[in-house]
Write an enzyme that holds these catalytic residues in place. Sequence first.
Site, PDB file in Angstrom:
ATOM      1  CD  GLU A  75      -3.023  -1.193   0.564  1.00  0.00           C
ATOM      2  OE1 GLU A  75      -3.019  -0.519  -0.494  1.00  0.00           O
ATOM      3  OE2 GLU A  75      -3.991  -1.842   0.941  1.00  0.00           O
ATOM      4  CG  HIS A  94      -4.448   0.652   5.725  1.00  0.00           C
ATOM      5  ND1 HIS A  94      -5.806   0.860   5.654  1.00  0.00           N
ATOM      6  CD2 HIS A  94      -4.202  -0.494   5.051  1.00  0.00           C
ATOM      7  CE1 HIS A  94      -6.370  -0.120   4.965  1.00  0.00           C
ATOM      8  NE2 HIS A  94      -5.410  -0.949   4.594  1.00  0.00           N
ATOM      9  CG  HIS A  96      -7.420  -4.404   7.421  1.00  0.00           C
ATOM     10  ND1 HIS A  96      -6.865  -5.490   6.762  1.00  0.00           N
ATOM     11  CD2 HIS A  96      -7.180  -3.326   6.625  1.00  0.00           C
ATOM     12  CE1 HIS A  96      -6.318  -5.084   5.629  1.00  0.00           C
ATOM     13  NE2 HIS A  96      -6.496  -3.771   5.526  1.00  0.00           N
ATOM     14  CE1 TYR A 115     -16.644  16.077  22.254  1.00  0.00           C
ATOM     15  CE2 TYR A 115     -18.749  15.361  23.160  1.00  0.00           C
ATOM     16  CZ  TYR A 115     -17.386  15.557  23.300  1.00  0.00           C
ATOM     17  OH  TYR A 115     -16.775  15.228  24.481  1.00  0.00           O
ATOM     18  CG  HIS A 157      -9.092  -1.979   1.873  1.00  0.00           C
ATOM     19  ND1 HIS A 157      -8.296  -1.626   0.799  1.00  0.00           N
ATOM     20  CD2 HIS A 157      -8.223  -2.371   2.840  1.00  0.00           C
ATOM     21  CE1 HIS A 157      -7.027  -1.828   1.102  1.00  0.00           C
ATOM     22  NE2 HIS A 157      -6.953  -2.263   2.343  1.00  0.00           N
ATOM     23  CE1 TYR A 210     -10.685  17.544  24.243  1.00  0.00           C
ATOM     24  CE2 TYR A 210     -10.508  16.019  22.398  1.00  0.00           C
ATOM     25  CZ  TYR A 210     -10.904  16.294  23.690  1.00  0.00           C
ATOM     26  OH  TYR A 210     -11.504  15.314  24.431  1.00  0.00           O
TER      27      TYR A 210
END
Length: 217
Positions: A75, A94, A96, A115, A157, A210
Amino acid sequence: MTEEETRAAVVAAAQEMDRLKLNHGSAGNVSMRCGGHALVTPSGVPSRELSPALIARMALAGEGGFEGPLPPSSEWRFHLDVYRARPDVNAVLHMHSTYATTLATLRREIPAVHYMIAAFGGPSVRCVGYASYGTQELSALVVDGLMDRDGVLLANHGAIVAGDNMRRALWRAVELEALAQIYYLGALAGEPVILPDDEIMRTVERFKNYGPREARE
């Protein structure tokens, strides 16, 4: 951070994602910007077996060449393309994870059911279309989905989060999975109430200061 410190941070993040059950085995991948390069986890190596020396080094101006004992994740394209498109991003994760991936199989974005969606820069986390893993087509979808957001779902994915540093990227990874779980369970129980866009955008402004920050001496 030095390159060695950045390599260690990539390994630690990959292992932390496994510990948090956001990934398992060799699923998912992690990278960090390092000057004009990206340091990317290698392909097919479980996080518990990673070491700083195994992280692949790729030039951001390059087209897939790497330095290191193992090739980078398949990837690698979207990691490089995100850094090229987003100078503010220094870490890409990334995953899963179960609930985010479940929503991705349903091809549903995450709306403003809470929120904390503001942590991703807007009133939703988009779900982009499907493309085979490792392709330029998928990379283009990822870049579009992250155009003004710091998280995106990939149809059938998984998910990707970004941050200006690794601590914030990991924070967003945890928050994305939590939001996906809240939305999924809320939809099972009934019809979740969606917060208005103007409320979320006010919260986005408040969130600029934040969340976790890198310690400074």
